[in-house]
Design an enzyme around this catalytic site. Structure first.
Site, PDB file in Angstrom:
ATOM      1  N   ASP A   6      70.984 -14.885 -60.146  1.00  0.00           N
ATOM      2  CA  ASP A   6      72.271 -14.203 -60.224  1.00  0.00           C
ATOM      3  C   ASP A   6      71.806 -12.745 -60.864  1.00  0.00           C
ATOM      4  O   ASP A   6      71.558 -12.861 -62.088  1.00  0.00           O
ATOM      5  CB  ASP A   6      73.162 -15.024 -61.322  1.00  0.00           C
ATOM      6  N   GLY A   8      73.176  -9.583 -61.929  1.00  0.00           N
ATOM      7  CA  GLY A   8      74.295  -8.848 -62.365  1.00  0.00           C
ATOM      8  C   GLY A   8      74.170  -7.199 -62.733  1.00  0.00           C
ATOM      9  O   GLY A   8      72.981  -6.883 -62.333  1.00  0.00           O
ATOM     10  N   ASP A  99      78.641 -12.180 -56.380  1.00  0.00           N
ATOM     11  CA  ASP A  99      78.679 -12.706 -57.545  1.00  0.00           C
ATOM     12  C   ASP A  99      80.111 -13.593 -57.455  1.00  0.00           C
ATOM     13  O   ASP A  99      80.176 -14.660 -57.878  1.00  0.00           O
ATOM     14  CB  ASP A  99      78.443 -11.999 -58.639  1.00  0.00           C
TER      15      ASP A  99
END
Length: 239
Positions: A6, A8, A99
């Protein structure tokens, strides 16, 4: 074992999943991304990789090179109009953040009722997922820390300082912290009204500010670590 990423705005969060459960999780600041090489070196055999990247092509390219050096092909998800039990009602489904899509898939895998899916990181997102698994839409606002930083950056006499949450603040530092927190809580609670009438509806809350927000929310709330990784794990299992 699958490596799930993930990526970000501020951090890269990683997880190792064996198809049944998590065998490890961690995070690396993007400002220290080269340190992820050491993480990769210590993970052991990995069969495949899947990730959600909202940090841009440059970061994605750097990670791709690191993965290639470990004989791994990088695979980044793209939002779908429908998949993994979720229907994406975005006007242009492919333009939903990767996401947010993964978090919705993760939410659906963990909860089969209506949910407000909230990620509280650099930005805060609050997405409505009804009991049928239909993503109805959602909002994006500056995250808790970003709100405080914007006041410090763009005003002359409102510094970024330590304060505490108070219902009726009487100090500037408390007024800033309380105002920013109330703004977050108000947005989340207003969005929850869109799904709150459904049986079993809950706010699924994750992200760096989750522990700060959760005690003050006046709606059913469940804190879940790493919803994006949960969604990626679901995608790998179904694939």
């Amino acid at each position: 074992m699958d490596l799930l990423l993930d990526v970000g705005n501020t951090r890269l969060k990683w997880g190792l999943h064996d198809g049944v459960g998590w065998q490890g999780q961690g995070a690396v600041l993007l400002s220290a991304l080269d340190g992820f090489r050491d993480v990769l070196a210590g993970l052991g055999p990995i069969q495949g990789m899947l990730g959600a990247n909202v940090a841009g092509a440059t970061v994605g390219g750097r990670l791709g090179a690191m993965l290639e050096a470990c004989a791994l092909r990088s695979a980044w998800i793209q939002p779908l109009a429908e998949g993994y039990g979720v229907v994406n009602r975005y006007v242009e489904p492919a333009r939903l953040g990767a996401d947010r899509w993964a978090a919705l898939v993760g939410a659906r895998a963990l909860h089969d009722g209506g949910a407000l899916v909230v990620t509280s990181g650099t930005a805060t997102t609050a997405d409505v997922l009804d009991a049928a698994g239909v993503f109805q839409g959602g909002v994006i606002l500056p995250g808790l820390d970003l709100m405080r930083l914007s006041l410090a950056r763009d005003t002359a006499q409102l510094p970024y300082s330590d304060g505490r949450f108070v219902t009726a603040p009487r100090r500037t530092a408390d007024a800033i912290v309380s105002g920013c927190l109330q703004a977050q809580l108000g947005a989340i609670e207003r969005m929850f009204r869109l799904v709150g009438g459904e049986p079993g509806a809950v706010c699924l809350l994750n992200g760096g500010a989750a522990a700060t927000l959760a005690p003050h929310l006046e709606c059913p709330v469940r804190v879940v670590d790493n919803l994006v990784l949960e969604g990626l794990a679901r995608m790998r299992v179904v694939a």
